[in-house]
Write a protein that holds these residues in place. Sequence first.
Motif, short mmCIF file in Angstrom:
data_model
loop_
_atom_site.label_atom_id
_atom_site.label_comp_id
_atom_site.label_asym_id
_atom_site.label_seq_id
_atom_site.Cartn_x
_atom_site.Cartn_y
_atom_site.Cartn_z
N UNK A 149 46.80 48.55 37.57
CA UNK A 149 47.07 47.12 37.65
C UNK A 149 47.42 46.73 39.08
N UNK A 150 48.10 47.60 39.79
CA UNK A 150 48.47 47.31 41.18
C UNK A 150 47.22 47.22 42.06
N UNK A 199 44.53 37.49 28.98
CA UNK A 199 43.34 37.39 28.13
C UNK A 199 42.84 38.82 27.87
N UNK A 200 42.75 39.23 26.60
CA UNK A 200 42.38 40.62 26.29
C UNK A 200 41.03 41.06 26.90
N UNK A 201 40.03 40.19 26.86
CA UNK A 201 38.73 40.56 27.42
C UNK A 201 38.78 40.63 28.94
N UNK A 202 39.47 39.68 29.56
CA UNK A 202 39.62 39.73 31.01
C UNK A 202 40.45 40.94 31.43
N UNK A 203 41.44 41.28 30.62
CA UNK A 203 42.27 42.45 30.93
C UNK A 203 41.41 43.71 31.00
N UNK A 204 40.50 43.87 30.03
CA UNK A 204 39.59 45.02 30.05
C UNK A 204 38.74 45.01 31.32
N UNK A 209 46.85 36.71 38.51
CA UNK A 209 46.68 38.00 37.85
C UNK A 209 47.34 38.02 36.47
N UNK A 210 48.47 37.36 36.31
CA UNK A 210 49.12 37.30 35.00
C UNK A 210 48.24 36.57 33.99
N UNK A 211 47.61 35.49 34.42
CA UNK A 211 46.72 34.75 33.52
C UNK A 211 45.52 35.60 33.14
N UNK A 212 44.98 36.32 34.12
CA UNK A 212 43.82 37.16 33.83
C UNK A 212 44.20 38.29 32.88
N UNK A 232 38.74 47.76 34.32
CA UNK A 232 37.50 48.41 34.76
C UNK A 232 37.27 48.19 36.26
N UNK A 233 37.54 46.98 36.73
CA UNK A 233 37.39 46.69 38.16
C UNK A 233 38.37 47.52 38.98
N UNK A 234 39.59 47.64 38.51
CA UNK A 234 40.59 48.46 39.22
C UNK A 234 40.16 49.91 39.27
#
Length: 61
Positions: free
Chosen positions: A1-2, A40-45, A34-37, A49-51
């Motif tokens: 997440x960082x 959202x469960x799909x955005x979190x995934x 980042x908190x808003x992203x 993945x991006x991280x």
Amino acid sequence: RKAFRIFMEATLREEFGHVLEGTGDFDALVDEVTAQMYGDPELRKACDLAADALLAANGKP
């Protein structure tokens, strides 16, 4: 997440740094985005993945 937060900070600074320069609200903006992203469960995934991709490209596990 960082790793994702650092990426978002760099991206927002590149895009909006000229507007935000001299304000103390930049860190709060990055935190909010980042908190808003991650809220959202799909955005979190996608963020996770991006991280992972960012860390892999940088040679980190």
